[in-house]
Design a protein around this motif. Structure first.
Motif: not given
Ligand code: ZN
Ligand code: KIV
Length: 519
Positions: A13-14, A202, A204, A238
């Motif tokens: 997804r990311d 989560h 980045h 990420n």
């Molecule tokens: Zn993200």
């Protein structure tokens, strides 16, 4: 006893939001199965409302996996949540992951909502999702730039509505370890009943701090880490799963935690994701980079020869880097080949094994020794790849010190055989120009890179091209012992991906561009 840290992988997804890193359904399924085999706890398989393609791939993955929780992302509106639920409901362990931005910057400029409206949206979304499944995750997008007192309100609201996991994302990679742990400590102190939920992080990597922030967060109560293979993801990416997992393992003297990850599958998985997405791993990348275990300086080499511990804090074997990946030659039989495919993690049907075997034999005729990397390239580039509209059937190049580089190409376009010829500044240019003319493509070639898959002059060349058209950018890959053929294959792969993206865009509920804008 060590406490368990849940590994939530968002490569599909990311990670897929990295510029150019689109994957088709088969490729996503392949990655999902590999992640399950590695021992990932939760796989975020996509953002089902964003496109038909995303919906289908999340649904396919949900049906196929047996041990992992499969999550689908949704904004806080009912349509998103319904779509996410439809996509994940077939999973043995489904999760709905709903999110909304909570920082004033996002509220004012993007959502144009008041804080009260956002709190109401959170309560409604989590309550609504809970009607479908007990496993509901809530994320406060841009949490680290959210005023702390409001973020605490947000967490209280999500918890009260029944969120079983609450995620505090550093969406723009802005925070630093001391600040992040202050946020987490405050939430744990101020929110009554927070221990009933799993606190997730989560991060980045815009400032290169994603892994450090995630590790510190674990020490301050986070029990779920969201991450991706090779750290791919939006912008600078990420948190890299391999870094978190190996940091916890290597410094177990400091960290009394365990993950369910089989670390010997880290390297094969890194290769797989890199080959599928076309995103190369930088040589000095921690854990999985080509130089991560290479000792260059004489003093270092001498030390390692005397005692590995001098300069090696973990062994290459512990992350699955093969000592020698020499496998077979042209006399190897079908049985041994099938076993090798299995041990490389490929679960192919009879037809696919047959095709791979034929290609392996053809390669073994050209090359004395065939390595694991060659077999992975055959499977990824030739067997699992869907040709979609274009397929290369024939390529003949005339080139040399006094010849005008000329390419004759035969391609299958929408099932019909088409032939053409053109000239170029060099053999690659001639081949790509001819293909561009035949496909009437308006795309622009942004980048062309070539790599040898293994050593030796007979090695297969792996070509990666970055192509863009009307704001859609894709990466294409091709491998062959002839680098001009590899280039043509990579270019055709990119054109196929472009066509797929254009078709998806036509059907999109939320287009790829707005999808990128939303998250
Ligand atoms: Zn993200
Ligand atoms: O970075 C982010 O905030 C996200 C959320 C959707 C979790 O990706």
């Amino acid at each position: 006893m060590s406490e368990h840290i849940y590994i939530f992988d968002t490569t599909l997804r990311d990670g897929e939001q990295s510029p150019g890193a689109t994957m088709n359904i088969q490729e996503k399924l392949r990655v999902a199965k590999q992640l399950e085999q590695m021992g990932v706890d939760i796989i975020e398989a996509g953002f089902p409302i964003s496109s038909e393609g995303d919906f289908e791939s999340v649904r396919t993955i949900a049906k196929a996996l047996e041990r992992c929780t499969v999550a689908g992302l949704a904004r806080t509106n009912r349509e998103d949540i319904d779509r996410a639920w439809d996509a994940v409901r077939a999973a043995k362990y489904p999760r709905i992951h709903t999110f909304i931005a909570t920082s004033d910057i996002h509220l004012t400029h993007k959502l144009k909502k008041s804080r009260e409206e956002v709190l109401r949206d959170i309560a409604n979304a989590v309550t609504y999702a809970k009607k479908m499944t007990d496993d509901v995750e809530f994320s406060a997008e841009d949490a680290t730039r959210t005023e702390l007192s409001f973020l605490i309100e947000v967490v209280r609201t999500a918890l009260k509505a029944g969120a079983t996991t609450i995620n505090i994302p550093d969406t723009v990679g802005y925070t630093v370890p001391t600040e992040y742990v202050h946020i987490l400590d405050s939430i744990r102190k101020e929110v009554e009943g927070i221990e009933k939920t799993i606190l997730s992080v989560h991060c980045h990597n815009d400032l290169g701090l994603a892994t450090a922030n995630s590790i510190m967060a674990i020490q301050h109560g986070a029990r779920q880490v969201e991450c991706t293979i090779n750290g791919i993801g939006e912008r600078a990416g990420n948190t890299a799963m391999e870094e978190v997992v190996m940091a916890l393992r290597t410094r177990s003297d400091l960290f009394p935690y365990e993950t369910g990850i089989d670390t010997t599958l880290i390297y094969p998985t890194s290769r797989l994701v890199s080959q599928i997405t076309g995103m190369k791993v930088q040589p000095n990348k921690a854990i999985v980079g080509a130089n991560a275990f290479a000792h260059e300086a004489g003093i270092h080499q001498d030390g390692v020869l005397k005692e590995k511990l001098t300069y090696e804090i973990m062994t290459p074997e512990s992350v699955g880097i093969p000592k020698s990946s020499l496998v077979m030659g042209k006399h190897s039989g079908r049985h041994a080949f099938r076993d090798r495919l299995k041990s490389l993690g490929f679960d192919l049907n009879t037809e696919q094994i047959q095709k791979a075997f034929e290609l392996f034999k053809a390669l073994a005729d050209k090359k004395k020794t065939v390595y694991d990397e060659d077999i992975v390239a055959i499977v990824m580039h030739e067997v699992l790849r869907i040709p979609y509209r274009y397929r290369l059937n024939y390529l003949n190049i005339v080139s040399g010190t006094s010849a005008i580089p000329t390419a004759v190409v035969t391609m299958e376009i929408d099932g019909e055989s088409v032939r053409d010829v053109d000239f170029g500044d060099g053999p690659v240019d001639a081949a790509l120009k001819t293909i561009k003319k035949m496909t009437h493509s308006r795309s622009r070639l942004l980048r062309f890179a070539i790599n040898a898959i293994t050593g030796g002059t007979d090695a297969q060349g792996e070509v990666t091209v970055h192509v863009e058209e009307d704001g859609i950018s894709v990466l294409g890959q091709g491998a062959h012992t002839d680098i001009i053929v590899a280039s043509a294959k990579a270019y055709i792969n990119a054109l196929n991906k472009l066509e797929l993206q254009k078709a998806k865009r036509g059907k999109n509920i939320v287009t790829q561009d707005t999808k990128k804008g939303v998250i």
